[in-house]
Design an enzyme around this catalytic site. Structure first.
Site, PDB file in Angstrom:
ATOM      1  N   GLY A 208       0.821  -1.208   0.000  1.00 20.71           N
ATOM      2  CA  GLY A 208       0.000   0.000   0.000  1.00 20.71           C
ATOM      3  C   GLY A 208       0.848   1.247   0.000  1.00 20.71           C
ATOM      4  N   ASN A 209       0.243   2.363   0.310  1.00 22.13           N
ATOM      5  CA  ASN A 209       1.011   3.608   0.420  1.00 22.13           C
ATOM      6  C   ASN A 209       0.378   4.513   1.472  1.00 22.13           C
ATOM      7  OD1 ASN A 209      -0.941   5.476  -0.964  1.00 22.13           O
ATOM      8  ND2 ASN A 209      -0.582   4.008  -2.627  1.00 22.13           N
TER       9      ASN A 209
END
Ligand code: C5P
Length: 396
Positions: A208-209
Site C-alpha cells: 500500500g502507500n
C-alpha cells in the site's frame, strides 16, 4: 442568497459583541433565519433580550433551560444550520474550537455542525499576533473553517493594530459570496478517485502507500457543495464523506478501482483522478498466510496495474474533462507535464514532496496546476478544503 438560510450566530465574550447586534439585523434583513447562541461571558457584554427580540427566537446559551429543565440539543442545532458564524470570536473561544474544549453550548454546537463555519476573530493586537492564537487559527483553517480576517485600526484598549472584528457588512458580504458561488456545478456529474490502493499479497498482507484520501474527499465535498452529483471511488481510508450528494464506492485494489471507473466514466462530465494508485500488484495472491521459511526468502513477483487515468484518457470524448494528480520528488514540472500528455489529461495538479506540509497525510497542500493549453497556476500552502476550491475553480 441568504433568503431562507438557517444561520447560527455565535457570540462570544468580547467588546465587539455590540457589533453582532447589527450583524444579526443585517442577516434578518437579508431573509435569513438566525439562531443566536451566546457564551456565558458573551452575556456580560450584551443582553439576550436584544438578540431574541431581533432574531424572533429565544437565545440559546446554556445546555438546559433553568426554569423548565428543557435540554437544548447542540446536535439538532448543528444539523439545522446551513452556516455558522462566530462573531466576535475571542482568543479563548478560538482556542477551545481548535482543541475541542466543549464546555459551553456554542463550542458543542460547533463540534456537531456539518455546515461551513465562518469565524471572525476580535481581540487586542498582541493577543491576535501571539503564536498561540495564530497557530490555533491555522489549525481551524486546516479543518476547513473560513476565517474572516480582523482589520487594523483603533482597538478597545486604544492601542492601534490588527484585531478589530470585520465590519458586519463585510461579514454578510462574505456569507453572500459563499452561498452565491454555491451552485456552479449544478447538474454536472463527477467521478473522483481518492485514497491509496491495497494490493493483496496473502490474507493478512498487502502493498500500500501513505495516502490518507483527504485531498480526494475534500474535492468531493467541494464539488457536491457546488451542486455536482459525485461518485467517489475510494481506496481504504479512515475518513467519511459527509455531503448527501456524494455516492461512495469502496474498493481495495487498483484493479477494482479500474473496473468501477471505466464503468462510470462514460456517464460523467468531469473526472478527477486523485487516488494514489499502486503501479504494481503481486502476480499471485496466496489463499493462505505465507509462512516464515527457515532459509528461503519468499520472492513476490509484481505485475503492472492498469493505469486508470490513462485508460480514461483514451476513452475521453468531446466535452469531458479529465484531471490528474502528480506527486513528484524530482524534476517535478517536467514529470507532471509529461504525465498530462501521456494520459491525455486536460489538467494536472502537481504537489511536491519537497514542500513540507504538502502531500500525503497532511491537512494542508501546496499545488501548481498545469493545463493542456500550456497555462499554469501556482498556489500558496492552504488547507486541503481551500485547495479543493482552487482546483474546482480552475476546472470551471
Ligand atoms: O503515473 P503516476 O502514478 O504518477 O500518475 C499519477 C496520476 O495518475 C494520478 O492522477 C493517479 O490517480 C493516476 N493513476 C491512475 N492509475 C494508476 C496510476 C496512476 O489512475 N495505475
Amino acid at each position: 442568497m441568504l433568503k431562507g438560510k438557517h444561520i447560527i450566530l455565535g457570540i462570544t465574550g468580547g467588546i465587539a459583541a455590540y457589533k453582532s447586534v447589527y450583524l444579526l439585523r443585517l442577516l434578518i434583513k437579508a431573509g435569513a433565519e438566525v439562531q443566536v447562541i451566546i457564551t456565558p461571558s458573551g452575556k456580560e457584554f450584551i443582553t439576550p433580550v436584544t438578540l431574541s427580540a431581533l432574531s424572533g427566537k429565544p437565545v440559546v446559551s446554556e445546555f438546559f433551560s433553568a426554569n423548565t429543565g428543557e435540554w437544548h440539543s447542540h446536535v439538532d442545532l448543528g444539523l439545522w444550520a446551513d452556516a455558522m458564524v462566530i462573531a466576535p470570536a475571542t482568543a479563548s473561544s478560538i482556542a477551545k474550537m481548535a482543541h475541542g474544549v466543549a464546555d459551553n453550548m456554542l463550542i458543542t454546537t460547533y463540534l456537531s455542525a456539518k455546515a461551513p463555519v465562518f469565524i471572525a476573530p476580535a481581540m487586542d493586537l498582541d493577543m491576535f499576533a501571539h503564536p498561540t492564537t495564530q497557530n490555533n487559527i491555522e489549525l481551524l483553517k486546516s479543518y476547513g473553517n473560513h476565517i474572516i480576517e480582523p482589520t487594523s485600526g483603533e482597538l478597545a484598549s486604544h492601542l492601534v493594530g490588527k484585531g478589530r472584528m470585520a465590519e458586519p457588512e463585510s461579514i454578510v458580504e462574505k456569507l453572500t459570496a459563499f452561498f452565491a458561488t454555491g451552485k456552479d456545478l449544478q447538474g454536472k456529474k463527477m467521478l473522483i478517485t481518492a485514497g491509496p490502493t491495497y494490493e493483496k499479497i496473502d490474507p493478512v498482507r498487502f502493498i500500500g502507500n501513505y495516502s490518507s484520501g483527504k485531498m480526494g474527499y475534500a474535492l468531493a465535498e467541494e464539488a457536491a457543495r457546488r451542486g455536482a452529483q459525485v461518485t467517489l471511488v475510494s481506496g481504504p481510508v479512515a475518513i467519511k464523506a459527509k455531503h448527501p450528494a456524494i455516492k461512495v464506492i469502496d474498493v481495495e485494489s487498483a484493479k477494482q478501482m479500474y473496473d468501477k471507473c471505466v464503468n462510470i466514466f462514460p456517464d460523467v462530465d468531469i473526472a478527477i483522478m486523485c487516488a494514489a494508485v499502486a503501479d504494481y500488484a503481486p502476480e499471485k495472491q496466496s489463499d493462505v498466510k505465507i509462512k516464515r521459511e527457515k532459509d528461503d526468502i519468499p520472492v513476490i513477483k509484481l505485475v503492472k496495474n492498469p493505469d486508470i487515468a490513462a485508460s480514461l484518457g483514451k476513452m475521453k470524448t468531446e466535452g469531458q474533462i479529465l484531471v490528474g494528480f502528480a506527486l513528484e520528488t524530482n524534476n517535478e514540472e517536467t514529470n507532471a507535464q509529461d504525465k498530462m500528455q501521456r494520459k491525455n489529461l486536460d489538467a494536472i495538479v502537481l504537489n511536491s514532496l519537497n514542500d513540507s506540509g504538502a502531500g500525503f497525510g497532511t491537512d494542508t497542500n501546496k499545488v501548481t496546476i498545469f493545463f493542456a493549453d500550456g497555462n499554469k497556476k501556482m498556489y500558496d500552502m492552504k488547507s486541503k478544503a481551500e485547495v479543493a476550491k482552487d482546483i474546482i475553480d480552475a476546472i470551471i
